[in-house]
Each structure stands twice: as structure tokens, then as C-alpha cells.
Design an enzyme around this catalytic site. Structure first.
Site, PDB file in Angstrom:
ATOM      1  N   TYR A  20      90.274  22.632  64.786  1.00 39.73           N
ATOM      2  CA  TYR A  20      89.550  22.476  66.048  1.00 39.73           C
ATOM      3  C   TYR A  20      88.047  22.604  65.822  1.00 39.73           C
ATOM      4  O   TYR A  20      87.254  21.802  66.340  1.00 39.73           O
ATOM      5  CB  TYR A  20      90.026  23.526  67.045  1.00 39.73           C
TER       6      TYR A  20
ATOM      7  N   SER B  79      80.932  20.514  73.208  1.00 43.80           N
ATOM      8  CA  SER B  79      81.257  20.981  71.871  1.00 43.80           C
ATOM      9  C   SER B  79      81.878  22.373  71.964  1.00 43.80           C
ATOM     10  O   SER B  79      82.616  22.668  72.904  1.00 43.80           O
ATOM     11  CB  SER B  79      79.999  20.968  71.005  1.00 43.80           C
TER      12      SER B  79
END
Length: 257
Positions: A162, A148
Site C-alpha cells: 500500500y 496520497s
């Protein structure tokens, strides 16, 4: 106490030709895993990772599949099934690390639908369906780690889209962990901060003042290294992390506490 030893296990790391993925592949191989070094385009980089692993006494092979494109997941797993049997007895899988991702730095006003869709295709859709197909091969007690980003919890307006993709990945990890618990498969996210990799090179390596400001984001006062993240992933894929699942593990050096 659980061990970090991964001897006899088979792993696949996406986006393993460079940066964090490269460090993860080398670390898992160093613990004894047979590592599939997935890459999208840069054959030379992936081959260098495989060579480094083998030179250190580990086992690995490279696998090309460009994620985010039509047929990407099928190409990846077809290639895996074909190649892995050259190195082990079957097509089973013990460890999946969804690391591959892209980041286009643009604020919301400058983000085109095409850029938005591309980031979600690579960063969200691909990990989802790569994991879906992995489950046909994954042995009970396996490990899934999704890479992540600290951007999922910290506000960076210049990378809004993003950041959204990484928020989706954290939700994916949590819900998949619940679904796979009965099989003893753990699923976690690892959340890096600012790491000195090629993806950050354009803005991070050119100006010493920028670099110093980036270092000061971390409570530990430096920019992260790929190995900092790889060590956390190695823990999560090991028996030592058998009781950790559905979590987002911060590996940002205490960024913006």
C-alpha cells in the site's frame, strides 16, 4: 487574495461514498461546485452523500464505476458524459480528486501477487488513466488533487505494498504538474495520516489502547477526521492555491515528525 469559492465549477471525486471522499464531496459542494459523487459498489452510501449535499443547497449526482476492473475508466467517463449534461451545459470538468483507494494490511511475507496487483490496479493504474481521460474534458486552469498517504514517507512494514502505491501517486502528481503547467492546471497530492474512517475501522475502533497509540502518532495528539483532509483539498482546488503545484501537502497533524 484568492477565494475558496467554487461556484460555477464542476468536480469529480472518486470514492466519494464514504470517509475522506465523502467529506471532500460535501466540502466542495458547500463551496458551490457541482460534484460528481463517484462510488464503486455502495449505492446507498453514495445516494446519502448526494442527499446531504442537496439538503444543504448544493448540487451533486452519483456515478457508479468499479475501479480496478477491466473497462473501469471507460465506464466512469461514459457515465459522467451522460449524466453531467442533466445538471450543466456541457461535459467540461474543472476539478478532479483521485481519492478512491484500497488498503490490505499485510507485511511483505504475507502479500500475495493477487493482493499486490489489486492494490496497484485501484490505487495507481486507475488514478493515472482517470486523469488521462479527464484531460480531454478539463478546462485550462483546472485542478487535480491526488489523495496520497503519510505511509509514503513513514515506514509501516505491515502495509508495504500500500505504501508503495502512495509513493507512486506522489511521483505522478509531481510529473503531471510539470506536464500540465502550460495549461494552468495545478496537480498536488494530499497526504493524510491516521484518519477515523471505515477503511481503518477494523483495527482503530475496537481497542482503546490501540486508539490512544494511534492518536499519539500525531503531534497534535488526536486521530484525524475526514473533514481535516477535506479542508486542505478545498484549498488546493480553489483560486487561493493558484501558485501551488507539484507538491505533497502533509495533512497528518504532524505525524512522526
Amino acid at each position: 487574495m484568492g477565494s475558496l469559492t467554487l461556484s460555477g465549477r464542476t468536480a469529480l471525486v472518486t470514492g466519494a461514498g464514504r470517509g475522506i471522499g465523502r467529506a471532500i464531496a460535501i466540502r466542495l459542494a458547500g463551496e458551490g461546485a457541482l460534484v460528481t459523487v463517484h462510488y464503486g459498489r455502495n449505492t446507498k452510501a453514495a445516494d446519502e452523500v448526494v442527499t446531504a449535499i442537496r439538503a444543504a443547497g448544493g448540487s451533486a449526482f452519483a456515478l457508479r464505476a468499479e475501479l480496478g476492473e477491466p473497462g473501469d475508466v471507460e465506464a466512469l467517463w461514459d457515465g459522467y458524459d451522460r449524466q453531467v449534461v442533466e445538471h450543466t451545459d456541457d461535459t467540461g470538468l474543472d476539478i478532479l480528486v483521485n481519492n478512491a483507494g484500497i488498503n490490505v494490511r499485510c507485511a511483505i511475507g504475507d502479500t500475495s501477487p493477487e493482493t499486490f496487483d489489486e492494490m496497484f490496479a485501484v490505487n495507481v493504474r486507475a488514478p493515472f488513466f482517470v486523469a488521462q481521460r479527464a484531460l480531454e474534458r478539463m478546462r485550462d486552469g483546472g485542478r487535480i488533487v491526488n489523495v496520497s498517504s503519510g505511509a509514503a514517507r513513514m515506514a509501516f512494514p505491515e502495509i508495504t505494498a500500500y505504501s508503495m502505491t502512495k509513493g507512486a501517486i506522489d511521483t505522478f502528481s509531481r510529473t503531471l504538474a510539470q506536464a500540465l503547467g502550460p495549461r494552468g492546471i495545478t496537480v498536488n497530492s494530499v497526504s493524510p495520516g491516521i484518519v477515523d474512517t471505515d477503511i481503518n475501522a477494523a483495527w482503530l475502533r475496537g481497542d482503546e489502547e490501540v486508539r490512544q497509540a494511534a492518536a499519539e502518532v500525531s503531534a497534535l495528539g488526536r486521530i484525524g477526521r475526514p473533514e481535516d483532509v477535506a479542508d486542505v483539498v478545498a484549498f488546493l482546488t480553489s483560486d487561493a492555491a493558484r501558485w501551488v503545484t507539484g507538491q505533497v501537502i502533509d495533512a497528518s497533524g504532524g505525524s512522526r515528525l
